[in-house]
Design a protein around this motif. Sequence first.
Motif, PDB file in Angstrom:
ATOM      1  N   HIS A 221      -5.969  34.436  34.091  1.00  0.00           N
ATOM      2  CA  HIS A 221      -5.270  35.711  33.900  1.00  0.00           C
ATOM      3  C   HIS A 221      -3.946  35.485  33.170  1.00  0.00           C
ATOM      4  N   PRO A 222      -4.007  35.074  31.891  1.00  0.00           N
ATOM      5  CA  PRO A 222      -2.764  34.749  31.177  1.00  0.00           C
ATOM      6  C   PRO A 222      -1.824  35.943  31.013  1.00  0.00           C
ATOM      7  N   ASP A 223      -2.360  37.138  31.050  1.00  0.00           N
ATOM      8  CA  ASP A 223      -1.532  38.333  30.908  1.00  0.00           C
ATOM      9  C   ASP A 223      -1.503  39.169  32.179  1.00  0.00           C
ATOM     10  N   GLY A 224      -1.870  38.554  33.298  1.00  0.00           N
ATOM     11  CA  GLY A 224      -1.908  39.273  34.564  1.00  0.00           C
ATOM     12  C   GLY A 224      -0.526  39.647  35.060  1.00  0.00           C
ATOM     13  N   PRO A 225      -0.466  40.557  36.013  1.00  0.00           N
ATOM     14  CA  PRO A 225       0.826  41.032  36.515  1.00  0.00           C
ATOM     15  C   PRO A 225       1.634  39.961  37.255  1.00  0.00           C
ATOM     16  N   TYR A 226       0.987  38.888  37.637  1.00  0.00           N
ATOM     17  CA  TYR A 226       1.690  37.829  38.374  1.00  0.00           C
ATOM     18  C   TYR A 226       1.968  36.602  37.518  1.00  0.00           C
ATOM     19  N   ARG A 227       1.843  36.726  36.198  1.00  0.00           N
ATOM     20  CA  ARG A 227       2.015  35.556  35.318  1.00  0.00           C
ATOM     21  C   ARG A 227       3.407  34.938  35.448  1.00  0.00           C
ATOM     22  N   ASP A 228       4.434  35.747  35.598  1.00  0.00           N
ATOM     23  CA  ASP A 228       5.784  35.192  35.736  1.00  0.00           C
ATOM     24  C   ASP A 228       5.965  34.508  37.085  1.00  0.00           C
ATOM     25  N   ALA A 229       5.362  35.058  38.132  1.00  0.00           N
ATOM     26  CA  ALA A 229       5.436  34.414  39.448  1.00  0.00           C
ATOM     27  C   ALA A 229       4.697  33.078  39.420  1.00  0.00           C
ATOM     28  N   VAL A 230       3.573  33.026  38.736  1.00  0.00           N
ATOM     29  CA  VAL A 230       2.848  31.765  38.576  1.00  0.00           C
ATOM     30  C   VAL A 230       3.749  30.743  37.881  1.00  0.00           C
ATOM     31  N   ALA A 231       4.427  31.175  36.818  1.00  0.00           N
ATOM     32  CA  ALA A 231       5.309  30.271  36.077  1.00  0.00           C
ATOM     33  C   ALA A 231       6.465  29.772  36.939  1.00  0.00           C
ATOM     34  N   VAL A 232       7.040  30.636  37.741  1.00  0.00           N
ATOM     35  CA  VAL A 232       8.161  30.230  38.601  1.00  0.00           C
ATOM     36  C   VAL A 232       7.713  29.162  39.599  1.00  0.00           C
TER      37      VAL A 232
ATOM     38  N   LEU B 181      11.442  28.512  30.989  1.00  0.00           N
ATOM     39  CA  LEU B 181      11.953  29.089  29.741  1.00  0.00           C
ATOM     40  C   LEU B 181      10.856  29.812  28.979  1.00  0.00           C
ATOM     41  N   LEU B 182       9.673  29.224  28.913  1.00  0.00           N
ATOM     42  CA  LEU B 182       8.566  29.878  28.211  1.00  0.00           C
ATOM     43  C   LEU B 182       8.178  31.193  28.878  1.00  0.00           C
ATOM     44  N   ALA B 183       8.345  31.280  30.189  1.00  0.00           N
ATOM     45  CA  ALA B 183       8.073  32.538  30.887  1.00  0.00           C
ATOM     46  C   ALA B 183       9.127  33.594  30.558  1.00  0.00           C
ATOM     47  N   LEU B 184      10.350  33.150  30.274  1.00  0.00           N
ATOM     48  CA  LEU B 184      11.429  34.085  29.942  1.00  0.00           C
ATOM     49  C   LEU B 184      11.373  34.592  28.508  1.00  0.00           C
ATOM     50  N   VAL B 185      10.850  33.784  27.613  1.00  0.00           N
ATOM     51  CA  VAL B 185      10.876  34.119  26.187  1.00  0.00           C
ATOM     52  C   VAL B 185      10.363  35.533  25.891  1.00  0.00           C
ATOM     53  N   PRO B 186       9.230  35.963  26.436  1.00  0.00           N
ATOM     54  CA  PRO B 186       8.747  37.319  26.104  1.00  0.00           C
ATOM     55  C   PRO B 186       9.703  38.442  26.520  1.00  0.00           C
ATOM     56  N   HIS B 187      10.614  38.147  27.421  1.00  0.00           N
ATOM     57  CA  HIS B 187      11.548  39.163  27.910  1.00  0.00           C
ATOM     58  C   HIS B 187      12.835  39.230  27.072  1.00  0.00           C
ATOM     59  N   LEU B 188      12.993  38.306  26.142  1.00  0.00           N
ATOM     60  CA  LEU B 188      14.184  38.288  25.290  1.00  0.00           C
ATOM     61  C   LEU B 188      14.068  39.326  24.185  1.00  0.00           C
ATOM     62  N   PRO B 189      15.183  39.938  23.793  1.00  0.00           N
ATOM     63  CA  PRO B 189      15.123  40.934  22.721  1.00  0.00           C
ATOM     64  C   PRO B 189      14.903  40.292  21.336  1.00  0.00           C
ATOM     65  N   ARG B 190      15.267  39.011  21.202  1.00  0.00           N
ATOM     66  CA  ARG B 190      15.125  38.282  19.936  1.00  0.00           C
ATOM     67  C   ARG B 190      14.980  36.801  20.235  1.00  0.00           C
ATOM     68  N   TYR B 191      14.917  35.992  19.221  1.00  0.00           N
ATOM     69  CA  TYR B 191      14.938  34.529  19.318  1.00  0.00           C
ATOM     70  C   TYR B 191      13.666  33.919  19.893  1.00  0.00           C
ATOM     71  N   HIS B 192      12.574  34.617  19.841  1.00  0.00           N
ATOM     72  CA  HIS B 192      11.330  34.122  20.433  1.00  0.00           C
ATOM     73  C   HIS B 192      10.904  32.784  19.838  1.00  0.00           C
ATOM     74  N   ARG B 193      10.905  32.686  18.526  1.00  0.00           N
ATOM     75  CA  ARG B 193      10.419  31.474  17.885  1.00  0.00           C
ATOM     76  C   ARG B 193      11.304  30.263  18.227  1.00  0.00           C
ATOM     77  N   SER B 194      12.603  30.416  18.096  1.00  0.00           N
ATOM     78  CA  SER B 194      13.487  29.272  18.343  1.00  0.00           C
ATOM     79  C   SER B 194      13.498  28.874  19.810  1.00  0.00           C
ATOM     80  N   MET B 195      13.528  29.830  20.721  1.00  0.00           N
ATOM     81  CA  MET B 195      13.563  29.499  22.142  1.00  0.00           C
ATOM     82  C   MET B 195      12.239  28.860  22.587  1.00  0.00           C
ATOM     83  N   THR B 196      11.140  29.314  22.006  1.00  0.00           N
ATOM     84  CA  THR B 196       9.845  28.694  22.307  1.00  0.00           C
ATOM     85  C   THR B 196       9.841  27.247  21.839  1.00  0.00           C
TER      86      THR B 196
END
Length: 161
Positions: free
Chosen positions: A104-115, A135-150
Motif C-alpha cells: 500500500h505505497p499510497d495508503g493512508p498509513y504510509r507516513d506512519a509506516v515510514a516513522v 526525510l523521504l516521507a516528508l518530501v511530498p508534504h513540502l511546497p517545493r524542493y522535492h527533487r533536491s531534498m529527495t
Amino acid sequence: MNWDERVDAVWADDDAGDDEVIARIDALAAERGADDARAEFERAGARDSAGREAEAVVLYRRALGLGLDEVHRPQAVIQLASSLRNLGEYDEALALLRTERQRHPDGPYRDAVAVVEALTLASAGKPAKGLSVALLALVPHLPRYHRSMTAYAREIAGSDT
C-alpha cells in the motif's frame, strides 16, 4: 453506544490507568468472542499502550491471523512492528513495514509506516538510513524542493558505517 464507541471511550479516558484500560478493553473484547480479530487487536493495543509489548505481539499476530478489515489491518501491522522494535526484533519489524509499504505505497498509513521504519532503523544502529526514510516521507508534504531534498535524503542513507 455501539461497541466501537465504547472502545473509543476507553481510549479517550485519560484518567484510566494501564490495568484499568486492559480490564475494560478485555471486557469489551469478551463480548465479541475469542475468535474476533478486532477484539484481539484492541486487546493487543491495550497491552502495548501499557508497555507490555511481548503480550501485545502475541495478540497482534493473532488478530492479523484472524483477518482484520482494511482499516485496522495496517494499524495492527504498524503497532506490531513498533512493539517488535521495542523488543529488539528489528529485522522482523523492518520486514513487516517494508511489506506494508510495498502493498500500500499510497495508503493512508504510509507516513506512519515510514516513522516506525525510521525509528526501527535508528534503534538497529542505522540512524542515517532511518533519517533518510523520515526525510523521504516528508518530501511530498513540502511546497517545493522535492527533487533536491529527495536527492539529499537518498545520499544520507549511505552514511551509516
